[in-house]
Design an enzyme around this catalytic site. Structure first.
Site, PDB file in Angstrom:
ATOM      1  N   LYS A  74      18.490  53.014  39.850  1.00 49.80           N
ATOM      2  CA  LYS A  74      18.379  54.142  41.076  1.00 49.80           C
ATOM      3  C   LYS A  74      18.319  55.490  40.829  1.00 49.80           C
ATOM      4  CE  LYS A  74      21.418  51.001  43.978  1.00 49.80           C
ATOM      5  NZ  LYS A  74      22.437  51.069  44.902  1.00 49.80           N
ATOM      6  N   ASP A 110      22.332  53.667  51.098  1.00 52.76           N
ATOM      7  CA  ASP A 110      23.532  53.226  50.594  1.00 52.76           C
ATOM      8  C   ASP A 110      24.527  53.859  51.626  1.00 52.76           C
ATOM      9  OD1 ASP A 110      22.629  51.195  48.646  1.00 52.76           O
ATOM     10  OD2 ASP A 110      22.620  52.711  47.158  1.00 52.76           O
TER      11      ASP A 110
END
Ligand code: ATR
Length: 286
Positions: A74, A110
């Site tokens: 990420k 997220d």
């Protein structure tokens, strides 16, 4: 799916991670794509840290529509973008890449996906206090969502206290929120009635607990864990004390739904999140 695979005009979406073998993302994304009648397929690829950049540029060259990015890529995904959304900038990591005219746009769904899952559980009630365990990328997304949604008090507990301090320093500009750091050992002392505990670390999957387990769970306190499909020692202890526990399945589904909305350029309400949740639930309870 059979029909789709024989077509030559397909677009592709990807999950890039290491490992990815047990991911539910292909299942839930392809269910939604089928429902929306899209000529797009979603596939998972296990990509090493060394190959990540090459893989992303390869997908851009192939005309892929985008990718989800998971552990451990990420932060690398964040760095590779030409452009990022403000929330990806704030979190410092991307779980979604959108490829458009050779450019890479990065987003992070997220935190908002996790918050939406929590809202399913709590309704509109915003907890007075959140205790966040961990200070890695997942914790950053959670603290961002807590601060955005004006949870008044956030306590971050982490094994490496300096890392928690760095995280809190970065989120201080959200002045509406009191945000501070405490040692991991103080966990039971941090609990209070109606508080929200968010367990963001992957520790505990192996059966060991990353923090001292409480022997008392205050009334109304809720545990939200970001992992799904396996019970942790903390989850088991909280359930044993009569507490409410939510695992990470809702977060997985809602971050996926928001990713799809971005790729398709559609409003989130048009993405069949309930269907995605249903197929994910069926699979995990099978
Ligand atoms: P992610 O992006 O999934 O959050 P990460 O950035 O590697 O992953 O962060 C992992 C988090 O889990 C960190 O908070 C880490 O604590 P440290 O900062 O002290 O490393 C925490 N963690 C991992 N294993 C742990 C363990 N065995 N006990 C306690 N905390 C642990």
């Amino acid at each position: 799916m059979e029909d789709l695979l024989s077509r030559a005009d397909l677009r592709t979406l990807w999950l890039l991670g290491h490992p990815v073998r047990h991911s539910l993302s292909p299942l839930i994304q392809n269910a939604a794509l089928r429902h929306l009648n899209q000529a797009i397929i979603y596939q998972a690829a296990d990509v090493s840290v060394e190959a990540f950049e090459t893989a992303v540029h390869g997908l851009v060259a192939l005309g892929a529509l985008g990718a989800n990015v998971t552990v451990p890529h990420k932060e690398a995904a964040f760095r590779i973008c030409h452009q990022r959304t403000p929330r990806a900038e704030a979190i410092g990591a991307c779980n979604v890449l959108h490829f458009s005219q050779g450019r890479i746009l990065g987003d992070n769904t997220d935190g908002s996906g996790w918050w939406r899952g929590l809202t399913d559980l709590l309704g509109r009630t915003v907890p007075e206090k959140a205790v966040v365990v961990g200070a890695g990328g997942a914790a950053r997304a959670v603290v961002y969502a807590l601060a955005r949604n004006e949870v008044p008090e956030i306590v971050v507990l982490n094994r490496t206290v300096e890392r928690a301090e760095a995280l809190v320093r970065e989120f201080l500009p959200y002045a509406l929120t009191r945000c501070y750091v405490r040692p991991l050992e103080s966990f039971p002392a941090q609990l209070s009635s109606d508080c929200l505990v968010v367990q963001t670390t992957s520790a505990g999957l192996d059966g060991d607990s990353p923090l001292p387990l409480p022997n008392h769970w205050p009334p109304g306190a809720v545990l939200s864990e970001l992992i799904y499909g396996k019970e942790t020692p903390l989850g088991r202890a909280v359930k044993g004390l009569g507490g409410t526990v939510q695992d990470g399945l809702a977060m997985l589904v809602y971050q996926a739904a928001e990713s799809l909305a971005l790729w398709l350029g559609r409003p989130l309400e048009e993405i069949p999140a309930e269907l995605m949740m249903e197929v994910a639930r069926q699979k995990t309870s099978a």
